[in-house]
Design a protein around this motif. Structure first.
Motif, PDB file in Angstrom:
ATOM      1  N   HIS A 123       6.497 -34.982  16.500  1.00 51.34           N
ATOM      2  CA  HIS A 123       7.599 -34.503  16.728  1.00 51.34           C
ATOM      3  C   HIS A 123       8.360 -33.683  15.312  1.00 51.34           C
ATOM      4  O   HIS A 123       7.776 -34.456  14.203  1.00 51.34           O
ATOM      5  CB  HIS A 123       9.332 -35.353  16.878  1.00 51.34           C
ATOM      6  N   HIS A 124       9.232 -33.428  14.702  1.00 54.69           N
ATOM      7  CA  HIS A 124       9.371 -32.840  13.302  1.00 54.69           C
ATOM      8  C   HIS A 124       9.884 -33.761  12.352  1.00 54.69           C
ATOM      9  O   HIS A 124      10.165 -33.406  11.705  1.00 54.69           O
ATOM     10  CB  HIS A 124       9.491 -31.380  13.722  1.00 54.69           C
ATOM     11  N   THR A 125      10.281 -34.530  12.853  1.00 53.76           N
ATOM     12  CA  THR A 125      10.938 -35.931  12.266  1.00 53.76           C
ATOM     13  C   THR A 125      10.382 -36.490  11.923  1.00 53.76           C
ATOM     14  O   THR A 125      10.516 -37.994  11.358  1.00 53.76           O
ATOM     15  CB  THR A 125      12.584 -36.622  13.610  1.00 53.76           C
ATOM     16  N   ALA A 126       9.084 -36.535  12.419  1.00 52.84           N
ATOM     17  CA  ALA A 126       7.782 -37.551  12.564  1.00 52.84           C
ATOM     18  C   ALA A 126       7.721 -38.006  10.944  1.00 52.84           C
ATOM     19  O   ALA A 126       8.005 -37.002  10.180  1.00 52.84           O
ATOM     20  CB  ALA A 126       6.084 -36.953  12.708  1.00 52.84           C
ATOM     21  N   SER A 127       7.855 -39.440  10.626  1.00 45.83           N
ATOM     22  CA  SER A 127       7.092 -39.769   9.012  1.00 45.83           C
ATOM     23  C   SER A 127       6.163 -39.507   8.174  1.00 45.83           C
ATOM     24  O   SER A 127       5.353 -39.478   8.951  1.00 45.83           O
ATOM     25  CB  SER A 127       8.100 -41.295   8.657  1.00 45.83           C
ATOM     26  N   GLN A 128       5.867 -39.267   7.004  1.00 45.52           N
ATOM     27  CA  GLN A 128       4.711 -39.505   6.260  1.00 45.52           C
ATOM     28  C   GLN A 128       3.605 -40.951   6.885  1.00 45.52           C
ATOM     29  O   GLN A 128       2.621 -40.494   7.794  1.00 45.52           O
ATOM     30  CB  GLN A 128       4.820 -39.615   4.955  1.00 45.52           C
ATOM     31  N   VAL A 132       0.326 -39.576   8.729  1.00 46.53           N
ATOM     32  CA  VAL A 132      -0.953 -40.104   7.945  1.00 46.53           C
ATOM     33  C   VAL A 132      -1.540 -41.558   8.729  1.00 46.53           C
ATOM     34  O   VAL A 132      -2.894 -41.616   8.114  1.00 46.53           O
ATOM     35  CB  VAL A 132      -0.547 -39.557   6.962  1.00 46.53           C
ATOM     36  N   GLY A 133      -0.917 -42.075   8.609  1.00 43.99           N
ATOM     37  CA  GLY A 133      -1.330 -43.986   8.822  1.00 43.99           C
ATOM     38  C   GLY A 133      -0.354 -44.703   7.700  1.00 43.99           C
ATOM     39  O   GLY A 133      -0.125 -44.384   6.903  1.00 43.99           O
ATOM     40  N   GLY A 134      -0.531 -45.911   8.048  1.00 45.06           N
ATOM     41  CA  GLY A 134       0.007 -46.814   7.456  1.00 45.06           C
ATOM     42  C   GLY A 134       0.369 -48.289   7.770  1.00 45.06           C
ATOM     43  O   GLY A 134      -0.226 -48.781   9.229  1.00 45.06           O
ATOM     44  N   LEU A 156       6.917 -25.325  12.217  1.00 46.82           N
ATOM     45  CA  LEU A 156       6.111 -26.171  11.512  1.00 46.82           C
ATOM     46  C   LEU A 156       7.819 -26.043  10.001  1.00 46.82           C
ATOM     47  O   LEU A 156       7.538 -27.240   9.610  1.00 46.82           O
ATOM     48  CB  LEU A 156       4.926 -25.031  11.079  1.00 46.82           C
ATOM     49  N   PRO A 157       8.693 -25.170  10.166  1.00 45.93           N
ATOM     50  CA  PRO A 157       9.240 -25.017   8.693  1.00 45.93           C
ATOM     51  C   PRO A 157      10.317 -26.510   8.889  1.00 45.93           C
ATOM     52  O   PRO A 157      11.338 -26.826   7.982  1.00 45.93           O
ATOM     53  CB  PRO A 157      10.264 -23.765   8.593  1.00 45.93           C
ATOM     54  N   GLU A 158      10.102 -26.798  10.195  1.00 44.72           N
ATOM     55  CA  GLU A 158      11.060 -27.998  10.659  1.00 44.72           C
ATOM     56  C   GLU A 158      10.423 -29.280   9.682  1.00 44.72           C
ATOM     57  O   GLU A 158      11.384 -30.033   9.420  1.00 44.72           O
ATOM     58  CB  GLU A 158      11.779 -28.171  11.057  1.00 44.72           C
ATOM     59  N   TYR A 159       9.672 -29.443   9.514  1.00 43.79           N
ATOM     60  CA  TYR A 159       8.642 -31.111   9.027  1.00 43.79           C
ATOM     61  C   TYR A 159       9.258 -30.818   7.463  1.00 43.79           C
ATOM     62  O   TYR A 159       9.196 -29.867   6.188  1.00 43.79           O
ATOM     63  CB  TYR A 159       7.380 -30.756   9.359  1.00 43.79           C
ATOM     64  N   LEU A 164       4.072 -32.512   5.544  1.00 41.35           N
ATOM     65  CA  LEU A 164       3.458 -31.341   5.182  1.00 41.35           C
ATOM     66  C   LEU A 164       1.991 -31.434   4.081  1.00 41.35           C
ATOM     67  O   LEU A 164       0.887 -31.233   5.077  1.00 41.35           O
ATOM     68  CB  LEU A 164       4.101 -30.054   5.251  1.00 41.35           C
ATOM     69  N   GLU A 165       2.965 -31.998   3.085  1.00 44.92           N
ATOM     70  CA  GLU A 165       1.723 -31.865   1.902  1.00 44.92           C
ATOM     71  C   GLU A 165       0.697 -32.918   1.709  1.00 44.92           C
ATOM     72  O   GLU A 165      -0.224 -33.015   1.190  1.00 44.92           O
ATOM     73  CB  GLU A 165       2.511 -32.002   0.710  1.00 44.92           C
ATOM     74  N   SER A 166       1.241 -33.934   2.828  1.00 45.51           N
ATOM     75  CA  SER A 166       0.206 -34.777   2.782  1.00 45.51           C
ATOM     76  C   SER A 166      -0.627 -34.658   4.105  1.00 45.51           C
ATOM     77  O   SER A 166      -2.291 -35.517   3.957  1.00 45.51           O
ATOM     78  CB  SER A 166       1.330 -35.969   3.643  1.00 45.51           C
ATOM     79  N   LEU A 167      -1.161 -33.574   4.539  1.00 42.73           N
ATOM     80  CA  LEU A 167      -1.897 -32.886   5.267  1.00 42.73           C
ATOM     81  C   LEU A 167      -2.926 -32.586   4.116  1.00 42.73           C
ATOM     82  O   LEU A 167      -4.445 -32.761   4.832  1.00 42.73           O
ATOM     83  CB  LEU A 167      -1.868 -32.359   6.321  1.00 42.73           C
ATOM     84  N   ARG A 168      -3.061 -31.928   3.037  1.00 42.01           N
ATOM     85  CA  ARG A 168      -4.096 -31.091   2.571  1.00 42.01           C
ATOM     86  C   ARG A 168      -5.409 -32.102   1.969  1.00 42.01           C
ATOM     87  O   ARG A 168      -6.012 -31.312   2.656  1.00 42.01           O
ATOM     88  CB  ARG A 168      -3.084 -30.561   1.324  1.00 42.01           C
TER      89      ARG A 168
END
Length: 317
Positions: A123-128, A132-134, A156-159, A164-168
């Motif tokens: 969901h677009h409310t998902a945390s980093q 990514v994991g942790g 996508l713009p709602e995240y 989003l930057e953590s995906l790079r």
């Protein structure tokens, strides 16, 4: 392996002592599990959208990331959910790798082994951390759970931008390293990123049937939520138009996912032979050196690429 399941240590002791014999599990081969699969969606369920379907087939053939842009109700989510049905079947080794990741995360299927390529849609409310994991025990996140499959980011713009930057980095490296005080883990994260978005906040910019209510500044702010470096890593940007009502009512049969999968498999077979022994599975994973060898351009092609880069402001990537 001869596997005998027990519910308690007492039951195991009774079996080993011969007082209550237990039967081993009936083994099922990977091929048998594959024949029992039942896909919930199929490309034949999507009316029209022939150009979008063709673009998704090209993306699946090369393992490329995709951005679907179109008004609400145009079928972006349905198209995205069909992508695993046209991807080639996982090999047994890939199925084991995916199952191991989900075993660590505590989400192994009832069959015990993944036979379908993963489709993860956070969901677009998902945390980093969830993406990514942790956590305290460095558990895998959605990008690792999507390994060998599809990670779908709807709207996508709602995240959050930091999410989003953590995906790079994982998109570049194909792995993610999670470091915590009490644990460190490296998880594979080679996934196909599929995103969808509206062209503007109201969703009707460029629509032939609905008038857009957004101002230029609102549209600019909406699009600026997605950074340039992230968009740069998404290979295909596909415009998905609304289907007219008469096309939805048309009962002519559409091409099935099986036909698309056969063409994608044929393209993947060519790539596998081309890159044999290099560790590269598809075009999206090419290194710069391999690209120069596999995609050598003629002088005319170089001129066309240079002209397109200058006119459209394309980056080196």
């Amino acid at each position: 392996l001869r596997l005998i399941p027990v519910e308690s240590l007492v039951q195991a002791m009774e079996h080993l002592s011969g007082r209550a014999s237990l039967e081993p599990v009936q083994t099922v081969s990977y091929q048998e599990l594959m024949t029992e699969r039942r896909a919930m969606v199929d490309l034949s369920d999507v009316k029209g959208q022939s150009s979008a379907k063709r673009a998704l087939e090209i993306a699946a053939a090369g393992g490329h990331n995709v951005l679907l842009i179109g008004p609400p109700g145009s079928g972006k989510t349905m198209l995205a959910r069909c992508i695993p049905t046209i991807l080639p079947d996982m090999s047994f080794e890939e199925a084991l790798e995916v199952t191991r990741i989900h075993s660590v995360a505590g989400s192994v299927p009832e069959s015990g082994l993944f036979t379908e390529r993963p489709f993860r849609s956070p969901h677009h409310t998902a945390s980093q951390v969830s993406l990514v994991g942790g956590g305290p025990h460095a558990r895998p996140g959605e990008i690792s759970k999507a390994h060998h499959g599809v990670l779908f980011l709807d709207e996508l713009p709602e995240y959050r931008r930091d999410v989003l930057e953590s995906l790079r980095q994982p998109m570049e490296d194909g792995v993610v390293t999670i470091t915590r005080v009490g644990a460190q883990a490296v998880y594979p994260a080679r996934f196909m990123l599929v995103c969808s978005m509206n062209p503007c906040p109201c969703g009707h910019y460029g629509s032939r049937t609905q008038a857009c209510r957004c101002t230029p500044n609102e549209i600019r702010r909406y699009l600026n939520r997605i950074s340039g470096p992230l968009l740069d890593r998404i290979d295909l940007h596909i415009e998905v138009e609304s289907i007219p009502p008469e096309r939805l009512a048309d009962m002519r049969p559409e091409e099935s996912s099986a036909s698309g999968r056969a063409r994608v498999q044929a393209a993947r077979d060519i790539q596998r032979r081309r890159y044999q022994g290099s560790g590269v599975g598809c075009n999206a994973q090419l290194t710069s050196r391999m690209m120069n060898e596999a995609c050598a351009m003629s002088g005319q092609a170089k001129g066309l690429l240079k002209q397109a880069s200058e006119r459209m402001g394309l980056s080196n990537r």
